[in-house]
Design a protein around this motif. Structure first.
Motif, mmCIF file in Angstrom:
data_model
loop_
_atom_site.group_PDB
_atom_site.id
_atom_site.type_symbol
_atom_site.label_atom_id
_atom_site.label_comp_id
_atom_site.label_asym_id
_atom_site.label_seq_id
_atom_site.Cartn_x
_atom_site.Cartn_y
_atom_site.Cartn_z
ATOM 1 N N GLY A 294 40.392 -15.441 20.671
ATOM 2 C CA GLY A 294 39.535 -16.084 21.668
ATOM 3 C C GLY A 294 38.230 -15.331 21.859
ATOM 4 O O GLY A 294 37.153 -15.933 21.991
ATOM 5 N N ILE A 295 38.297 -13.992 21.873
ATOM 6 C CA ILE A 295 37.087 -13.180 22.021
ATOM 7 C C ILE A 295 36.176 -13.353 20.806
ATOM 8 O O ILE A 295 34.975 -13.604 20.941
ATOM 9 N N PHE A 296 36.758 -13.201 19.604
ATOM 10 C CA PHE A 296 35.962 -13.366 18.384
ATOM 11 C C PHE A 296 35.336 -14.745 18.317
ATOM 12 O O PHE A 296 34.147 -14.900 18.022
ATOM 13 N N SER A 297 36.118 -15.791 18.612
ATOM 14 C CA SER A 297 35.622 -17.155 18.515
ATOM 15 C C SER A 297 34.468 -17.393 19.481
ATOM 16 O O SER A 297 33.472 -18.042 19.124
ATOM 17 N N ALA A 298 34.569 -16.891 20.708
ATOM 18 C CA ALA A 298 33.505 -17.089 21.698
ATOM 19 C C ALA A 298 32.191 -16.492 21.219
ATOM 20 O O ALA A 298 31.121 -17.102 21.353
ATOM 21 N N ILE A 299 32.264 -15.288 20.635
ATOM 22 C CA ILE A 299 31.048 -14.625 20.168
ATOM 23 C C ILE A 299 30.507 -15.300 18.913
ATOM 24 O O ILE A 299 29.297 -15.546 18.797
ATOM 25 N N ALA A 300 31.385 -15.645 17.977
ATOM 26 C CA ALA A 300 30.935 -16.292 16.739
ATOM 27 C C ALA A 300 30.418 -17.700 17.005
ATOM 28 O O ALA A 300 29.415 -18.128 16.415
ATOM 29 N N GLY A 336 28.674 -8.858 20.524
ATOM 30 C CA GLY A 336 28.502 -9.721 21.683
ATOM 31 C C GLY A 336 29.170 -9.179 22.929
ATOM 32 O O GLY A 336 29.931 -8.201 22.879
ATOM 33 N N SER A 337 28.889 -9.813 24.052
ATOM 34 C CA SER A 337 29.459 -9.428 25.349
ATOM 35 C C SER A 337 29.902 -10.678 26.086
ATOM 36 O O SER A 337 29.170 -11.673 26.141
ATOM 37 N N ALA A 352 27.194 -3.772 23.436
ATOM 38 C CA ALA A 352 28.088 -4.917 23.299
ATOM 39 C C ALA A 352 29.304 -4.569 22.436
ATOM 40 O O ALA A 352 29.388 -3.490 21.845
ATOM 41 N N ILE A 353 30.270 -5.499 22.376
ATOM 42 C CA ILE A 353 31.410 -5.344 21.474
ATOM 43 C C ILE A 353 30.905 -5.509 20.044
ATOM 44 O O ILE A 353 30.279 -6.515 19.711
ATOM 45 N N PHE A 426 26.600 -13.028 25.691
ATOM 46 C CA PHE A 426 25.507 -12.602 24.826
ATOM 47 C C PHE A 426 26.069 -12.338 23.432
ATOM 48 O O PHE A 426 27.105 -11.671 23.295
ATOM 49 N N SER A 427 25.434 -12.891 22.405
ATOM 50 C CA SER A 427 25.874 -12.639 21.033
ATOM 51 C C SER A 427 24.676 -12.304 20.168
ATOM 52 O O SER A 427 23.541 -12.726 20.450
ATOM 53 N N SER A 428 24.940 -11.543 19.117
ATOM 54 C CA SER A 428 23.869 -11.120 18.228
ATOM 55 C C SER A 428 24.369 -11.080 16.791
ATOM 56 O O SER A 428 25.457 -10.551 16.519
ATOM 57 N N MET A 429 23.589 -11.655 15.881
ATOM 58 C CA MET A 429 23.858 -11.613 14.447
ATOM 59 C C MET A 429 22.685 -10.896 13.799
ATOM 60 O O MET A 429 21.526 -11.271 14.018
#
Length: 499
Positions: A294-300, A336-337, A352-353, A426-429
């Motif tokens: 769930g955490i990975f999916s939210a950020i991705a 992301g966070s 962030a994570i 917040f997410s970052s690529m």
């Protein structure tokens, strides 16, 4: 329309994909006056639900071993067996596998009515999750469900066996000429593939499938999230065959993705994620795949949101092209966070994570894309003051601001009470020279495995020359990151569990 074909292969990928599709379902609008956030035609097509009512179905091919599908599993031999029985005049003995019972979550959804809907949405009870299909909120086209036969032996980390599994599966079901071709022909303006796969169990399978796909679609953009195994090179027990097999398997996956994909995001196993140093904003249980996915999916999902936004000019080609503007390197990092309460602070975006490789030394990225969700004016001011201090500037740094991230009732209960219906995120690529450190660890391990004549290489059926070539390819990738020295390969941080 600029349709994307989504591919999921493996349990963690399908757990993550289920959260992803539930989030897409939350963007549906049911009032003609409501303007949807995303262009649904990019990710969905018209289909039918089990009651033959029109609905939207994901443009998806989901691969997993049949025993992992739960209630979605189907037997491809049923019709053939029924046909043979109809022509047989003798006695027939039927042996049927016990059907998987309905999940607790789906039972609650069916029982939901107007009087209980509000309470269910605000305070959904905890439900048992046995399979990734247990909490799915969308209906799938029959072509989407691709149950791969369970193997008698454990093939985790076995590159050759995984490739052979694809070849046999493609032969049995005509995957490339059947479902794969059909889902692409359903598109008016097919733009490419967004894929996530578990390297340990579906690494060789996915590589063989992508190589077959490339025979007809040489220039199609492919972006993949490679979910790496539980063993990192710097954590492996030297001489222990299972560890060596997984690292060699991951190395072969990365080598293949370097050749076949426009962009690959290597995602570390959750135990290796670098967590923020401040007060945690959510709480998870170790090795809980439902929660970590769930955490990975939210950020991705948020990082790739620009590909699906209504009216967006971005597509896979331009998205990848921006990240590769300064360096034509096909590997990115994801961070992301999740921010359920309070105002956004500088630490929320700066610390962030980190789900991909990370190093203690700060590196200036080659390019970066940030996505903020639900930021108020004060939050945006904090973010803008932060990027003013960054060495990377527009247009190498692009920012997107979108509504808050929806928390469906299917999302794991990881936040402090009360449960939010949406959160800031917040997410970052980014493309970063620090990726060289990650690859140097794999290159060093593979090189040392040949030097010490590791027994695992013989067990996997590899010749020394093949493994040397693999090590050389990994070192070539390292050398392409000219801002980072090979000698820095020991500076990667470990996640909380390893400290």
């Amino acid at each position: 329309m600029r349709e994307i074909l989504y591919i999921q292969a493996g349990s963690l990928s399908n757990y993550s994909g289920t959260h992803f599709w539930n989030t897409q379902e939350s963007y549906f609008t049911y009032d003609d006056d409501d303007i949807p956030l995303v262009d649904h035609s990019i990710s969905f097509k018209e289909g039918r639900d089990p009651h033959n009512h029109p609905t939207l179905c994901p443009r998806l091919l989901a691969f997993d071993h049949k025993s992992n599908f739960g209630a979605l599993a189907k037997d491809r031999n049923t019709e053939e067996e029924a046909s043979s029985v109809s022509t047989w005049r003798g006695e027939v003995l039927h042996h049927e596998r016990e059907r998987v019972s309905q999940s607790e979550y789906h039972a609650l959804l069916e029982a939901e009515n107007e009087s209980t809907a509000m309470d269910f949405n605000n305070n959904p009870p905890e439900t048992k999750v046995r399979f990734w299909s247990d909490y799915s909120r969308v209906f799938f086209d029959p072509k989407s469900i691709q149950p791969v036969p369970d193997t008698l032996e454990n093939i985790e980390g076995d590159w050759s066996a995984s490739q052979e599994l694809f070849r046999q599966y493609d032969k049995d079901v005509e995957l490339m000429e059947g479902p794969m071709r059909l889902v692409i022909e359903e598109c008016d303006n097919f733009q490419g593939v967004q894929m996530m796969h578990d390297t340990a169990t579906f690494g060789g399978f996915s590589h063989a499938m992508l190589r077959s796909f490339r025979e007809e679609h040489r220039k199609t953009s492919i972006m993949t999230f490679a979910l790496l195994s539980e063993i990192m090179p710097n954590m492996a027990e030297i001489g222990y065959v299972p560890h060596t097999k997984r690292i060699i398997n991951d190395s072969l996956c990365l080598q293949g993705l370097h050749e076949l994909c426009a962009l690959t995001v290597p995602v570390l196993a959750p135990r290796y994620w670098k967590r923020p140093t401040g007060m945690p904003t959510f709480f998870t249980q170790p090795k809980n795949i439902y929660q970590s996915s769930g955490i990975f999916s939210a950020i991705a999902e948020s990082a790739t949101l620009p590909l699906r936004l209504r009216g967006s000019l971005d597509d896979l080609h331009s998205y990848v092209g921006h990240l590769k503007w300064r360096r034509s390197l096909p590997f990115a990092q994801l961070s992301g966070s999740l921010l359920p309460v309070g105002r956004v602070t500088r630490a929320d975006v700066d610390d962030a994570i980190r789900l991909s490789s990370h190093s203690e030394e700060r590196c200036v990225p080659y390019a970066r894309r940030d996505v903020s969700r639900g930021f108020a004016e004060d939050d945006l001011s904090v973010y803008e003051s932060w990027i003013e201090t960054c060495e990377l500037k527009h247009p190498l740094l692009l920012s997107h601001h979108a509504p808050s991230y929806p928390i469906q009732t299917s999302f794991p209960d990881i936040f402090p009470d009360p449960r939010p219906q949406s959160i800031k995120l917040f997410s970052s690529m980014m493309m970063s020279p620090s990726t060289a450190i990650f690859f140097s660890q794999y290159a060093t391990f593979v090189q040392d495995a040949v030097r010490r004549k590791d027994a695992a290489l013989t067990a996997m059926g590899f010749e020394d020359d093949d493994v040397r070539e693999l090590a050389n390819t990994l070192w070539e990738i390292v050398d392409s990151y000219d801002d980072v020295s090979k000698e820095e390969d020991g500076s990667m941080e470990l996640g909380e569990d390893e400290e």
